[in-house]
Design an enzyme around this catalytic site. Structure first.
Site, PDB file in Angstrom:
ATOM      1  N   GLY A  59       0.911  -1.259  -0.028  1.00 36.98           N
ATOM      2  CA  GLY A  59       0.220  -0.156   0.316  1.00 36.98           C
ATOM      3  C   GLY A  59       0.598   1.599  -0.265  1.00 36.98           C
ATOM      4  N   CYS A  86       4.592  -6.469   1.036  1.00 37.77           N
ATOM      5  CA  CYS A  86       5.209  -4.677   1.470  1.00 37.77           C
ATOM      6  C   CYS A  86       5.179  -4.490   1.985  1.00 37.77           C
ATOM      7  CB  CYS A  86       5.469  -4.053  -0.026  1.00 37.77           C
ATOM      8  SG  CYS A  86       6.255  -2.659   0.456  1.00 37.77           S
ATOM      9  N   GLU A 177       4.089 -11.724  -6.497  1.00 34.95           N
ATOM     10  CA  GLU A 177       2.689 -11.694  -7.415  1.00 34.95           C
ATOM     11  C   GLU A 177       3.635 -11.018  -9.073  1.00 34.95           C
ATOM     12  OE1 GLU A 177       3.517  -9.599  -4.888  1.00 34.95           O
ATOM     13  OE2 GLU A 177       1.962  -7.407  -4.971  1.00 34.95           O
ATOM     14  N   LYS A 375     -11.521 -11.721 -15.855  1.00 30.65           N
ATOM     15  CA  LYS A 375     -11.713 -12.412 -17.079  1.00 30.65           C
ATOM     16  C   LYS A 375     -11.391 -13.342 -18.290  1.00 30.65           C
ATOM     17  CE  LYS A 375     -13.137  -9.595 -21.276  1.00 30.65           C
ATOM     18  NZ  LYS A 375     -14.687  -8.690 -21.161  1.00 30.65           N
TER      19      LYS A 375
END
Ligand code: XMP
Length: 519
Positions: A59, A86, A177, A375
């Site tokens: 963040g 993080c 990620e 998607k």
């Protein structure tokens, strides 16, 4: 989340990182269902949801300021495995008595992580001593919390990874990620499988039956109305609803005269015949072109189209009897990008959606079976439901259609020129196996004339621009580096086959600063 979709899940607490969605995707790619929730979600809620583990995201804030984002401290004192990434790591460090130091300078980009032995690194190849990782941080952990072991360091962060196996708490300063982190997916897999104990068997297609079941229990024997556009989301919703409620599904397809060549016929063929849907076709080309006449301002054009669409849709709806629900193809990123995650409020309808504005007009409850899917997962479900490949892999097409690709005033003959050029572009992309390699490609009509010479004759005609974008999220994009010979071939065909065109140009702008569409 609806019941029955999955018993194993990982919760991602969102502290505002630009990569939060990416974490959710990576966990699903590891075969475990994941959901993003606001950072302050209570431990009670997490337990109710039967989460196997939690990831605290990165963040933009600093844990040392008043703006530090709240979370339920009971989560970190619980037995649930937690991985902090993080900002998530720094929050965890502070909670357990470590020290986080702030710095004004952000470390951004590639870094090398010196890997020490750690349970969470057990999936890495045994030879891995140095790991290329992606960093994006200002603050860093400078004192380990008691009971934690340092398992990685980088030039800039002496404590870039830590773990406490007994407490099942893990922290990374880097971002596993992001694809720039080598073997990042292996690390996340170790967390969800070995540490959280998930089996990793979740696949989008496993949930088709429960999606159908959910629709059945929501709708019962009532009728549902769906606006279809021929795009993948509304087609997958149509296929699911058709399996769930059969004849109680009514569809409306509005031909606004702003579609690509052959598009309306194709939808008829695939969805009406293929899926045997009740489709009410509204041929409204004349009305749309009449309302657009004389208008060349892009925003006004969009507004006219949106309003006309609603008018037509409502007129068609009145012909239908006893409709109790309206179905929509809202997908997970729409929910995340709306207010849904950030402040935990009910989500708004996506502003870009083709039927935007309809729900509030119709005052009908919504059926939205795709709200938990990305998607690519929607595409996998479409494949499972037997939709044709070309429909599943179609490039996105904007709601206002060719109107935002015909610059200036919309006229039927301009649309015809654009359709012909776009058709050639698509035909060549397909025959050169390039269609699936670019994210979105189309032609644009420019209402300016330029001089050319075709045969012995002078030609003073319009310009066609070609656009092919490469992107993963459509928020940023690069122009595809199409081969020059291929571009020459397109230019020759377009100018030779369409007499109203004398010049073809290729758009090389990136987004930002340009956008993908021209209007
Ligand atoms: P831009 O031009 O904003 O486009 O870079 C990003 C993506 O959004 C699509 N787009 C729309 N889709 N209704 C839609 O359904 C719209 O009004 C609309 N405007 C842009 C665009 O095609 C691209 O994929």
């Amino acid at each position: 989340m609806k019941a029955g979709i999955t018993s194993e899940k990982i919760i991602i607490l969102d502290f505002g990182s630009q990569y939060t969605q990416l974490i959710a995707r990576r966990i699903r790619e590891a075969g475990v269902y994941s959901e993003i929730l606001p950072h302050e979600t209570s431990l009670k809620r997490i337990i109710e949801m039967n989460a196997s583990g939690v990831i605290m995201s990165g963040g933009p804030e600093s844990v040392n300021t008043k703006k530090a984002l709240k979370f339920d401290p009971k989560l970190l004192d619980s037995n649930i495995p937690v991985l902090g990434i993080c900002y998530g790591m720094q929050t965890m460090a502070k909670h357990f008595g470590g020290i986080v130091s702030s710095s004004d300078k952000r470390e951004f980009g590639n870094a090398v992580l010196k890997v020490n032995k750690g349970l969470i690194f057990s999936g890495l190849s045994t030879k891995t001593k140095d790991l290329n990782v992606w960093m994006s941080h200002g603050d860093k952990v400078t004192n380990l919390p008691k009971g934690f072991k340092k398992i990685g360091s980088s030039n800039n962060s002496a404590i870039a990874a830590f773990e406490n196996i007994k407490l099942k708490k893990y922290g990374f300063q880097f971002h596993p990620e992001v694809t720039h982190t080598n073997q990042g997916q292996k690390i996340l897999k170790t967390f969800v499988k070995d540490i959280c104990g998930c089996s990793g068997k979740w696949r989008p297609k496993n949930i088709v039956d429960s999606l159908i079941q959910d629709i059945k229990s929501q709708v019962g024997d009532k009728k549902v109305l769906l606006g279809i556009s021929g795009g993948v989301d509304s087609s997958v919703v149509a296929a699911l609803l058709s399996k769930a409620i059969g004849k109680n599904l009514e569809c409306i397809f509005v031909d606004n005269g702003l579609l690509r060549k052959g598009e309306a016929e194709q939808v008829k063929k695939d969805l009406k015949r293929g899926l045997k849907l009740n489709i009410n076709f509204s041929d409204s080309e004349k009305l749309f072109l009449k309302n657009l006449k004389g208008e060349s301002d892009p925003e006004k054009k969009r507004k006219i189209i949106g309003k006309t669409f609603i008018d037509v849709f409502l007129k068609e709806t009145k012909k239908l009897k006893n409709i109790s629900f309206l179905a929509q193809g809202t997908i997970y990123p729409d929910v995340i990008e709306s207010s849904g995650i950030k402040n935990g409020k009910a989500h708004i309808i996506k502003s870009h959606h083709n039927v935007g504005g309809l729900p509030s007009y119709l005052k009908l409850p919504l059926v939205e079976p795709l709200t938990s899917l990305f998607k690519d997962e929607v595409r996998k479900i479409g494949k499972e439901l037997g939709l044709p490949d070309y429909l599943i892999n179609r490039h996105p097409f904007p709601g206002p259609g060719l109107a935002v690709r015909t610059l200036g005033e919309i006229k039927k003959e301009r649309l015809e020129i654009l359709r012909a050029a776009d058709f050639i572009f698509m035909e060549e992309l397909n025959s050169h196996n390039l269609y699936d390699k670019v994210s979105q490609a189309f032609a644009v009509f420019l209402p300016i004339k330029s001089v050319g010479v075709v045969g012995d004759a002078r030609r003073y005609e319009y310009v066609i621009a070609l656009r092919a974008a490469e992107t993963t999220d459509f928020m940023t994009a690069n122009a595809a580096k199409l081969d020059h010979e291929f571009l020459n071939l397109l230019s020759d065909r377009i100018i030779n086959e369409i007499p109203q065109v004398s010049r073809v140009v290729y758009d090389i702008s990136s987004k930002p600063p340009a956008t993908i569409e021209w209007e």
